[in-house]
Structure formats: structure tokens, C-alpha cells
Design a protein around this motif. Structure first.
Motif, PDB file in Angstrom:
ATOM      1  N   THR A 161      38.558  33.015  41.444  1.00  0.00           N
ATOM      2  CA  THR A 161      37.711  34.113  42.259  1.00  0.00           C
ATOM      3  C   THR A 161      37.405  33.173  43.827  1.00  0.00           C
ATOM      4  O   THR A 161      37.522  33.865  44.857  1.00  0.00           O
ATOM      5  CB  THR A 161      36.273  34.356  41.648  1.00  0.00           C
ATOM      6  N   PRO A 183      38.749  41.088  34.638  1.00  0.00           N
ATOM      7  CA  PRO A 183      38.434  42.502  34.646  1.00  0.00           C
ATOM      8  C   PRO A 183      37.609  42.594  33.259  1.00  0.00           C
ATOM      9  O   PRO A 183      36.739  43.431  33.276  1.00  0.00           O
ATOM     10  CB  PRO A 183      39.807  43.330  34.344  1.00  0.00           C
ATOM     11  N   ASP A 218      45.382  35.909  42.719  1.00  0.00           N
ATOM     12  CA  ASP A 218      45.964  37.357  42.170  1.00  0.00           C
ATOM     13  C   ASP A 218      46.143  37.177  40.504  1.00  0.00           C
ATOM     14  O   ASP A 218      46.701  38.126  39.557  1.00  0.00           O
ATOM     15  CB  ASP A 218      47.243  37.774  42.466  1.00  0.00           C
ATOM     16  N   HIS A 242      37.041  39.887  42.341  1.00  0.00           N
ATOM     17  CA  HIS A 242      36.853  39.160  40.809  1.00  0.00           C
ATOM     18  C   HIS A 242      38.033  38.968  40.073  1.00  0.00           C
ATOM     19  O   HIS A 242      38.895  39.483  40.340  1.00  0.00           O
ATOM     20  CB  HIS A 242      35.951  40.253  39.980  1.00  0.00           C
ATOM     21  N   GLY A 246      34.916  42.047  37.210  1.00  0.00           N
ATOM     22  CA  GLY A 246      35.280  43.341  37.862  1.00  0.00           C
ATOM     23  C   GLY A 246      36.474  43.990  37.790  1.00  0.00           C
ATOM     24  O   GLY A 246      37.370  43.004  37.576  1.00  0.00           O
ATOM     25  N   ASP A 247      36.618  44.955  38.645  1.00  0.00           N
ATOM     26  CA  ASP A 247      37.797  45.603  38.649  1.00  0.00           C
ATOM     27  C   ASP A 247      38.542  45.592  40.037  1.00  0.00           C
ATOM     28  O   ASP A 247      39.814  46.340  40.196  1.00  0.00           O
ATOM     29  CB  ASP A 247      37.862  47.193  38.166  1.00  0.00           C
ATOM     30  N   ASP A 248      37.989  44.921  40.803  1.00  0.00           N
ATOM     31  CA  ASP A 248      38.455  44.820  42.325  1.00  0.00           C
ATOM     32  C   ASP A 248      39.074  43.461  42.762  1.00  0.00           C
ATOM     33  O   ASP A 248      38.932  42.593  41.702  1.00  0.00           O
ATOM     34  CB  ASP A 248      37.172  45.334  43.216  1.00  0.00           C
ATOM     35  N   ASP A 249      39.603  42.962  43.818  1.00  0.00           N
ATOM     36  CA  ASP A 249      40.132  41.968  44.192  1.00  0.00           C
ATOM     37  C   ASP A 249      39.216  40.795  44.159  1.00  0.00           C
ATOM     38  O   ASP A 249      39.806  39.486  44.333  1.00  0.00           O
ATOM     39  CB  ASP A 249      41.257  42.184  45.468  1.00  0.00           C
ATOM     40  N   LYS A 261      40.342  33.631  45.576  1.00  0.00           N
ATOM     41  CA  LYS A 261      40.928  35.100  45.651  1.00  0.00           C
ATOM     42  C   LYS A 261      42.469  35.306  45.230  1.00  0.00           C
ATOM     43  O   LYS A 261      43.258  35.747  45.704  1.00  0.00           O
ATOM     44  CB  LYS A 261      41.025  35.557  47.267  1.00  0.00           C
TER      45      LYS A 261
END
Length: 370
Positions: free
Chosen positions: A266, A296, A271, A293, A288-291, A269
Motif C-alpha cells: 500500500t 481487495p 499493482d 489499497h 479496498g477495490d481501488d488503487d 502504491k
């Protein structure tokens, strides 16, 4: 045997835990004389997983008027556990419930326990089938191992999974049938290299990846690293995954490892996706479901319930209601009836039930409990 997620959730909602002061619980267990007590021994002192399990174990023991204590080692080693087991037997403990740090090295001290009439009941990480009376398993080894591979693959593909809709295996099969990209590569950040429970799951992961649905789509090779369930070492290993940049997802089947990987990925950042087994309270900021975090969704079971199940099984043994043999049944209070089955190592086990899935939609609620 009960495998009811709603029941597990209800049990979790009723939990009153001492996460804020794990050291106090553990310290008391390690310094007290255990004569006449039921001993609960986790992999290491202060481990949040072990603290919560002991809460469940002690709650039932105290309810039925039995003395119990936690007696876990400072180091996550077999030798450290053997020393404490020997001390507990010498002091005259009633029983030992243990999550072992390895497959071997316990024979002599477990034989001593048998000679003294001290039953060995393993929980979470199994003791040898030759010496334990039975094992309390959190879930099927096959289900846990396969589930973590499937979750990692779906996360890399960006495919959502709804357990109410269709099985995870069918979802993976459909998603991979349409996939024509580069071969997906998976890494594993595990506990110790000799830890039985994680090694069992990893073996199933490798078997899962041999299935035809993965051929040419997902590499059958797992990049394995070990953090010894230590935060610093697990962080270093997660950073190694990041530096090497040769995996698309990390599976961490250990609460210490997944939290360390969550922080590393995290902050960077990255992938790289992350899944495995973790505590909601430690994983909430990474889920989370976004970049922003890294994770998922992830899994765990009712930890307090696993400790409580071990206590129920231990007392059923002590009272003579069961002997640890296959097909025997016993009632674990409001948890329901359980049946003793054959484990992978040909010993016997009691399976708690299905794990819980923690998602961005529910992780905050569970973080108040675990």
C-alpha cells in the motif's frame, strides 16, 4: 458438524476480547505455576491470533470451573515450545492444547506427556498424529489452500466473486477461459518454513495450480518466502517481492505476513494484489477495490470460536465423553454438535467450519471485533 457463517458471525459479535492488552494475558500464562491447570500454548507470546484464541479457550474453561493458563514461548521455535511443555508436565498440568511451531522435534516430550497421562490436543497447527488425542482444525486444508489461489487469480484478473451466486471454482474457470494475457505469477509469504498448517495449505495451492483450467494462464510455480511470523522479517520479505517485481499477487496465509505485506504494498502504491488470512483490525486500511489499497478481500475464521472449540474438545476428553476416535460426536454448547473425522495425516481432527470473507463492505464492522 456445524459450518454456518451466520453462526460464526453471531459468535464474533458476542466476543469481548483483550486485544488492547495481549501482553498482560500472555505474561500471566508464562510466569505462573500450571499445576492442575489446562495449558494453552500458541506459537509465540503476544501473537494477536493466539491471544484471541485463548480468550475463547479460557472463557469456556472458566465457565465450567476449570483452571487454565496461556504458556507460549518468546521465540517461534520448536525448542522453545518443548521447554515449556516439559515444564508444564513436570508441574502437573491437566492437559495441553498447542499450536505447534513445526512438524518434528516433539516426540520425546509428547511421549513424556503420554506417560504422565497429560492429553495433547492440537489446535490451528497440528501435533503429530502419534501423540495427539485429536486436532482442532479451523477449516478443511483443501478448501483453504484452493480458495487462496482462486482469490489471488480473480483479484489479478479484476473479476468480482459473489459466493451467493456461483462457486469460486466456476468463477475462476470462466474468467480464465476468456483470459489471453501473460501468464499470471503468484507468490506466497508464509510463516516458518517448517510450520505444519501453512505447509499443508501451500501443498494444496500447488495441487490446485496443476488443474487444467490454469495451464498456460497461471504459472504452476509459487515464489515462496518466509517471515517466521515476525513483523520485521515479514516486512523484509514483502519488500523483496516488491523489489523483484516478478509476481502479480501475494498470498499470505498468516496474519503477521499479510499485515506486513499490506503495509509494504500500500505504501508503495504497488499493482501487486494481496490476499490470504488476516485480522480485520490489522487489514482494514489496506482493504479496498481501488488503487489506493493492496488487498481487495481476504479471509479468516472465528478465532475465538476455534479456541473455544479446543476447550470443549479437551473437557469432553477429560470427562470421558470422547476418546478422540473417528465418528465420535460431542456438543460444544451453542456452537452445536461436532463430529471427529480423519485428518490428512491419518490422525483425527475436528473442523470448526467455513472461513469468513472480509471485503471493503464489511471489514470495518469486523475490525471492531478482531
Amino acid at each position: 458438524m456445524k459450518k454456518n457463517l451466520k453462526k460464526a458471525m453471531a459468535m464474533g459479535l458476542a466476543t469481548t476480547m483483550a486485544l488492547a492488552a495481549p501482553a498482560a494475558v500472555s505474561a500471566a500464562g508464562n510466569t505462573s505455576d500450571v499445576s492442575g491447570s489446562h495449558v494453552f500454548m500458541f506459537k509465540s507470546v503476544g501473537n494477536a491470533f493466539g491471544v484471541i484464541m485463548y480468550e475463547g479457550f479460557s472463557s469456556y474453561m472458566e465457565q465450567v470451573g476449570e483452571n487454565c493458563t496461556e504458556k507460549s514461548p518468546a521465540e517461534t521455535t520448536v525448542a522453545a515450545q518443548v521447554q515449556l511443555i516439559d515444564e508444564a508436565i513436570t508441574q502437573g498440568c491437566k492437559s495441553i492444547s498447542i499450536s505447534t511451531n513445526g512438524d518434528t522435534g516433539f516426540d520425546e516430550v509428547f511421549a513424556k506427556a503420554q506417560e504422565k497421562g497429560v492429553p495433547i490436543v492440537s489446535v490451528d497447527s497440528s501435533a503429530s498424529a502419534d501423540y495427539r488425542v485429536t486436532h482442532n482444525n479451523q477449516a478443511s486444508t483443501e478448501d483453504i489452500g484452493a480458495m487462496q489461489v482462486r482469490a489471488a487469480v480473480l483479484q489479478v484478473l479484476g473479476v468480482a466473486y459473489d459466493p451467493e451466486d456461483v462457486t469460486m471454482e466456476k468463477t475462476v474457470e470462466a474468467a480464465l477461459a476468456d483470459y489471453d494475457g501473460d501468464e499470471i505469477r503468484l507468490g506466497v509469504l508464509s510463516a516458518g518454513i517448517d510450520t505444519p498448517v501453512q505447509n499443508g495449505w501451500i501443498a494444496v495451492m500447488e495441487q490446485e495450480l496443476q488443474k487444467d483450467i490454469y495451464k498456460g494462464k497461471v504459472s504452476p510455480e509459487l515464489n515462496k518466502k518466509y517471515g517466521d511470523d515476525e513483523a520485521t522479517k515479514s516486512t523484509t520479505q514483502a519488500q523483496a517481492f516488491l523489489a523483484e517485481n516478478n509476481v502479480d499477487a501475494i498470498i499470505s496465509p498468516t496474519t503477521v505476513g499479510i499485515a506486513a505485506a499490506g503495509e509494504v504494498l500500500t505504501q508503495a502504491k504497488s499493482d501487486i494484489k494481496l490476499t490470504g488470512l488476516g485480522l480485520p483490525s490489522e487489514m482494514q486500511e489496506y482493504t479496498g477495490d481501488d488503487d489506493a489499497h493492496s488487498c481487495p478481500y481476504f479471509y479468516l475464521w472465528d478465532m475465538e470460536g476455534l479456541g473455544k472449540l479446543s476447550a470443549y474438545a479437551t473437557m469432553a476428553l477429560v470427562k470421558g465423553d470422547i476418546t478422540g476416535a473417528v465418528d465420535e460426536t460431542f456438543t460444544a454448547g451453542d456452537m452445536g454438535e461436532y463430529t471427529i473425522t480423519t485428518a490428512d495425516d491419518e490422525g483425527t481432527e475436528i473442523v470448526l467450519g467455513e472461513p469468513l470473507q472480509f471485503t471493503p463492505d464489511n471489514v470495518a464492522d469486523y475490525a471492531k471485533l478482531y
